[in-house]
Design a protein around this motif. Sequence first.
Motif, PDB file in Angstrom:
ATOM      1  N   SER A 431      -3.156 -27.978 -13.035  1.00  0.00           N
ATOM      2  CA  SER A 431      -2.717 -29.316 -13.367  1.00  0.00           C
ATOM      3  C   SER A 431      -3.934 -30.082 -13.274  1.00  0.00           C
ATOM      4  O   SER A 431      -4.189 -31.095 -14.083  1.00  0.00           O
ATOM      5  CB  SER A 431      -1.549 -29.692 -13.001  1.00  0.00           C
ATOM      6  OG  SER A 431      -0.396 -28.901 -13.286  1.00  0.00           O
ATOM      7  N   ALA A 432      -4.622 -30.148 -12.139  1.00  0.00           N
ATOM      8  CA  ALA A 432      -5.719 -30.980 -11.776  1.00  0.00           C
ATOM      9  C   ALA A 432      -6.846 -30.871 -12.910  1.00  0.00           C
ATOM     10  O   ALA A 432      -7.432 -31.875 -13.347  1.00  0.00           O
ATOM     11  CB  ALA A 432      -6.515 -30.732 -10.430  1.00  0.00           C
ATOM     12  N   ASN A 433      -7.115 -29.821 -13.378  1.00  0.00           N
ATOM     13  CA  ASN A 433      -8.097 -29.510 -14.177  1.00  0.00           C
ATOM     14  C   ASN A 433      -7.647 -30.009 -15.594  1.00  0.00           C
ATOM     15  O   ASN A 433      -8.681 -30.644 -16.304  1.00  0.00           O
ATOM     16  CB  ASN A 433      -8.369 -27.921 -14.633  1.00  0.00           C
ATOM     17  CG  ASN A 433      -9.344 -27.265 -13.383  1.00  0.00           C
ATOM     18  OD1 ASN A 433     -10.591 -27.610 -13.365  1.00  0.00           O
ATOM     19  ND2 ASN A 433      -8.606 -26.679 -12.277  1.00  0.00           N
ATOM     20  N   ALA A 434      -6.439 -29.856 -15.942  1.00  0.00           N
ATOM     21  CA  ALA A 434      -6.032 -30.263 -17.247  1.00  0.00           C
ATOM     22  C   ALA A 434      -6.041 -31.958 -17.035  1.00  0.00           C
ATOM     23  O   ALA A 434      -6.081 -32.569 -18.341  1.00  0.00           O
ATOM     24  CB  ALA A 434      -4.342 -29.883 -17.601  1.00  0.00           C
ATOM     25  N   ALA A 435      -5.592 -32.519 -16.231  1.00  0.00           N
ATOM     26  CA  ALA A 435      -5.572 -34.028 -16.176  1.00  0.00           C
ATOM     27  C   ALA A 435      -7.241 -34.332 -16.181  1.00  0.00           C
ATOM     28  O   ALA A 435      -7.388 -35.375 -16.978  1.00  0.00           O
ATOM     29  CB  ALA A 435      -4.870 -34.565 -14.648  1.00  0.00           C
ATOM     30  N   ALA A 436      -8.077 -33.837 -15.627  1.00  0.00           N
ATOM     31  CA  ALA A 436      -9.468 -34.298 -15.625  1.00  0.00           C
ATOM     32  C   ALA A 436      -9.990 -34.061 -17.117  1.00  0.00           C
ATOM     33  O   ALA A 436     -10.502 -34.857 -17.531  1.00  0.00           O
ATOM     34  CB  ALA A 436     -10.563 -33.427 -14.618  1.00  0.00           C
ATOM     35  N   ALA A 437      -9.586 -33.038 -17.849  1.00  0.00           N
ATOM     36  CA  ALA A 437      -9.911 -32.655 -19.161  1.00  0.00           C
ATOM     37  C   ALA A 437      -9.518 -33.877 -20.205  1.00  0.00           C
ATOM     38  O   ALA A 437     -10.180 -34.367 -20.787  1.00  0.00           O
ATOM     39  CB  ALA A 437      -9.570 -31.352 -19.487  1.00  0.00           C
ATOM     40  N   GLN A 438      -8.214 -34.435 -19.866  1.00  0.00           N
ATOM     41  CA  GLN A 438      -7.624 -35.303 -20.730  1.00  0.00           C
ATOM     42  C   GLN A 438      -8.482 -36.864 -20.395  1.00  0.00           C
ATOM     43  O   GLN A 438      -8.528 -37.610 -21.493  1.00  0.00           O
ATOM     44  CB  GLN A 438      -6.100 -35.482 -20.518  1.00  0.00           C
ATOM     45  CG  GLN A 438      -5.396 -34.505 -20.884  1.00  0.00           C
ATOM     46  CD  GLN A 438      -3.970 -34.540 -20.924  1.00  0.00           C
ATOM     47  OE1 GLN A 438      -3.184 -33.808 -20.303  1.00  0.00           O
ATOM     48  NE2 GLN A 438      -3.191 -35.602 -21.604  1.00  0.00           N
ATOM     49  N   LEU A 439      -8.740 -36.876 -19.098  1.00  0.00           N
ATOM     50  CA  LEU A 439      -9.337 -38.194 -18.627  1.00  0.00           C
ATOM     51  C   LEU A 439     -10.949 -38.316 -19.304  1.00  0.00           C
ATOM     52  O   LEU A 439     -11.396 -39.196 -19.599  1.00  0.00           O
ATOM     53  CB  LEU A 439      -9.147 -38.312 -17.291  1.00  0.00           C
ATOM     54  CG  LEU A 439      -7.838 -38.762 -16.620  1.00  0.00           C
ATOM     55  CD1 LEU A 439      -7.721 -38.278 -15.016  1.00  0.00           C
ATOM     56  CD2 LEU A 439      -7.460 -40.182 -16.921  1.00  0.00           C
ATOM     57  N   ASN A 440     -11.352 -36.907 -19.421  1.00  0.00           N
ATOM     58  CA  ASN A 440     -12.739 -36.842 -19.919  1.00  0.00           C
ATOM     59  C   ASN A 440     -12.535 -37.198 -21.372  1.00  0.00           C
ATOM     60  O   ASN A 440     -13.589 -37.917 -21.978  1.00  0.00           O
ATOM     61  CB  ASN A 440     -13.453 -35.696 -19.972  1.00  0.00           C
ATOM     62  CG  ASN A 440     -13.669 -35.213 -18.291  1.00  0.00           C
ATOM     63  OD1 ASN A 440     -14.049 -36.321 -17.512  1.00  0.00           O
ATOM     64  ND2 ASN A 440     -14.022 -34.118 -17.952  1.00  0.00           N
ATOM     65  N   GLN A 441     -11.717 -36.897 -22.121  1.00  0.00           N
ATOM     66  CA  GLN A 441     -11.429 -37.172 -23.682  1.00  0.00           C
ATOM     67  C   GLN A 441     -11.296 -38.561 -23.736  1.00  0.00           C
ATOM     68  O   GLN A 441     -11.892 -39.066 -24.582  1.00  0.00           O
ATOM     69  CB  GLN A 441     -10.305 -36.344 -24.113  1.00  0.00           C
ATOM     70  CG  GLN A 441     -10.759 -34.765 -24.269  1.00  0.00           C
ATOM     71  CD  GLN A 441     -11.041 -34.525 -25.636  1.00  0.00           C
ATOM     72  OE1 GLN A 441     -11.167 -35.237 -26.621  1.00  0.00           O
ATOM     73  NE2 GLN A 441     -11.779 -33.278 -25.563  1.00  0.00           N
ATOM     74  N   PHE A 442     -10.474 -39.269 -23.051  1.00  0.00           N
ATOM     75  CA  PHE A 442     -10.117 -40.619 -23.114  1.00  0.00           C
ATOM     76  C   PHE A 442     -11.632 -41.392 -22.747  1.00  0.00           C
ATOM     77  O   PHE A 442     -11.914 -42.330 -23.746  1.00  0.00           O
ATOM     78  CB  PHE A 442      -9.119 -41.141 -21.957  1.00  0.00           C
ATOM     79  CG  PHE A 442      -9.198 -42.318 -21.763  1.00  0.00           C
ATOM     80  CD1 PHE A 442      -8.427 -43.380 -22.788  1.00  0.00           C
ATOM     81  CD2 PHE A 442      -9.445 -42.989 -20.396  1.00  0.00           C
ATOM     82  CE1 PHE A 442      -8.705 -44.646 -22.305  1.00  0.00           C
ATOM     83  CE2 PHE A 442      -9.413 -43.972 -20.263  1.00  0.00           C
ATOM     84  CZ  PHE A 442      -8.959 -44.987 -21.169  1.00  0.00           C
ATOM     85  N   LEU A 443     -12.139 -41.055 -21.838  1.00  0.00           N
ATOM     86  CA  LEU A 443     -13.409 -41.973 -21.246  1.00  0.00           C
ATOM     87  C   LEU A 443     -14.535 -41.600 -22.591  1.00  0.00           C
ATOM     88  O   LEU A 443     -15.210 -42.542 -22.719  1.00  0.00           O
ATOM     89  CB  LEU A 443     -13.936 -41.399 -20.088  1.00  0.00           C
ATOM     90  CG  LEU A 443     -14.923 -42.398 -19.410  1.00  0.00           C
ATOM     91  CD1 LEU A 443     -14.348 -43.601 -19.207  1.00  0.00           C
ATOM     92  CD2 LEU A 443     -15.288 -41.657 -18.245  1.00  0.00           C
ATOM     93  N   THR A 444     -14.588 -40.523 -23.029  1.00  0.00           N
ATOM     94  CA  THR A 444     -15.736 -40.228 -23.866  1.00  0.00           C
ATOM     95  C   THR A 444     -15.139 -41.184 -25.216  1.00  0.00           C
ATOM     96  O   THR A 444     -16.086 -41.770 -25.773  1.00  0.00           O
ATOM     97  CB  THR A 444     -15.786 -38.998 -24.445  1.00  0.00           C
ATOM     98  OG1 THR A 444     -16.258 -38.062 -23.361  1.00  0.00           O
ATOM     99  CG2 THR A 444     -16.797 -38.786 -25.474  1.00  0.00           C
ATOM    100  N   MET A 445     -14.158 -41.236 -25.590  1.00  0.00           N
ATOM    101  CA  MET A 445     -13.574 -41.808 -26.910  1.00  0.00           C
ATOM    102  C   MET A 445     -14.003 -43.368 -26.621  1.00  0.00           C
ATOM    103  O   MET A 445     -14.078 -43.914 -27.517  1.00  0.00           O
ATOM    104  CB  MET A 445     -12.244 -41.714 -27.105  1.00  0.00           C
ATOM    105  CG  MET A 445     -11.750 -42.309 -28.060  1.00  0.00           C
ATOM    106  SD  MET A 445      -9.897 -41.977 -28.640  1.00  0.00           S
ATOM    107  CE  MET A 445      -9.130 -42.508 -27.293  1.00  0.00           C
ATOM    108  N   VAL A 446     -13.561 -43.972 -25.419  1.00  0.00           N
ATOM    109  CA  VAL A 446     -13.601 -45.321 -25.398  1.00  0.00           C
ATOM    110  C   VAL A 446     -15.040 -46.097 -24.977  1.00  0.00           C
ATOM    111  O   VAL A 446     -15.260 -47.006 -25.211  1.00  0.00           O
ATOM    112  CB  VAL A 446     -12.524 -45.932 -24.447  1.00  0.00           C
ATOM    113  CG1 VAL A 446     -11.094 -45.560 -25.145  1.00  0.00           C
ATOM    114  CG2 VAL A 446     -12.562 -45.306 -23.091  1.00  0.00           C
TER     115      VAL A 446
END
Length: 532
Positions: A431-446
């Motif tokens: 779950s920690a890896n999945a959360a980090a992956a989603q946050l990376n997607q968000f940060l890259t987009m914005v």
Amino acid sequence: MGVLEPPGRQLADRPHSPRLPAALAHAVLPTGAPGMITRFSVAMTNSVALRLNEHLRRADGQEECTFLLWRPSTGSRRTTALIVDLVLPDDGDRIVHGTVDFTSEYFLRAAGLAAARGCGLAFTHAHPRGRRWQRLNGIDYAAEESFAAQTITITGLPLVGMTFAGADARYGARVWQRHAPRTYIPTEAENVRVVGDRFTVTFNDTLLPPPEATNRQVRTVSAWGTDTQNDLARLHVGVVGTGSVGMLIVEALARTGFQNLSLFDFDTVEELNLDRLLHATDRDVRLHRAKVDIAARAAQRSATGGSIRVATYESSVVEPDGFAAAADCDLLFSCVDRPWPRAALNLLANAHLIPVVDGGISVDARGGRLRGAEWRAHVATPGRACLECLGQYDPAHVPVERDGLLDDPSYITGLSADHPLRRKENVFIFSANAAAAQLNQFLTMVTAPSGIADTGAHLYHLTTGTVDYRLDGCDSGCPYDGQLRALGDHTPVDITGRHHVAEQARAGRQHAARRWPARLQRGIDDWLNRYR
């Protein structure tokens, strides 16, 4: 900017151009009468924004204008105008002479087209040297006011005004509403959002002022600068599902300084959650705490900004109230694993133009041994693949869940052991890896580091340490990439309904809370948490 009025009288040529009333120099809030829009925003796709920017930016540096078509997207508190098309001027529709004037014939053509397509009418003009949020000057105010009444008469929807800042391609916006006979007043938008490969938001600094800097964010701000931090902090972010992945995302957002969070989860903390639910304790289990309450408590404690507003919804996003509250958000994190809520989020992403950062975990543990694991992360938004095309849910499973079969033990038992609907794979480390992956997607987009905002959908493989990328959009014929895009309230898809499991979970907590020992302990806990 003005209207060329028959027989040729121009607003700019009137001997006394009206000035913006002092009381209206800043945001004007409506009186709260029935049907009034009290909170307002504007959203458009990258493709619409590119066409609009190309038209409004003139090589000669003069002002330009055009009419637009919009559809409403109504949340529980905020209405968003979704800009869906341009009605570009023909020859003779406007005269550019430093400023720009347009003819009444152009207005009537655009308004008629809006009415024929069931849309509202918007108007935008350029301030070529402007930056960030642009407000109306006196002449612009009078020009928009002059056709606000005709617009609602012809289209049935209020006029939306927009001002383009040519220096940095940002927009200001407002909606004109009737406050009294022959009296129309603009209500300023909170923000204007452009969604797609990159997510760009222009904020109204009067309604949503930049947060005060604190010493607790020095290292964070050093990574991307004050301007980006101000934009990040003011985003209204919804986290749908505050289980193992969602709780980690809430923690990251609070520590980064986000000021406005909405949290959605109907579930209750149980003992079997404690190996993967950050911040949950045995005491929370005994007190039958809602997961959103744990997440909100943690966000308040971990917040590094000057202030944080956390709204909790003990609802599923598929319930009407939950769906409407999610539509108030600028962006959503999807931390759910069921097909029905993912279908609702897919609709919000494409029909309502609210980007959804989604992910998932898959574990291969045959025979009681770990053989492999994968976690994925991606963004569903126009221009990228939707959740259905990414294989995040099977639409055939949505009616199965709506009918309650996914919570029927006899139905679940009949599925194969490796069926995706039987998996329970939220191990904390994964779950920690999945959360980090989603946050990376968000940060890259914005933030678009080095100008790159879209690195595609990612699938991470634990056994090989490799990543698969998907950079294409939706499959051919996908309705989310065509007919449903930016339909807002006009979408024919009814995705919401009663969620019996959510209702049972809420009823169970209410019953437990009425017991005297639990009431006393919860009261003490709430008091302690408030003053820690």
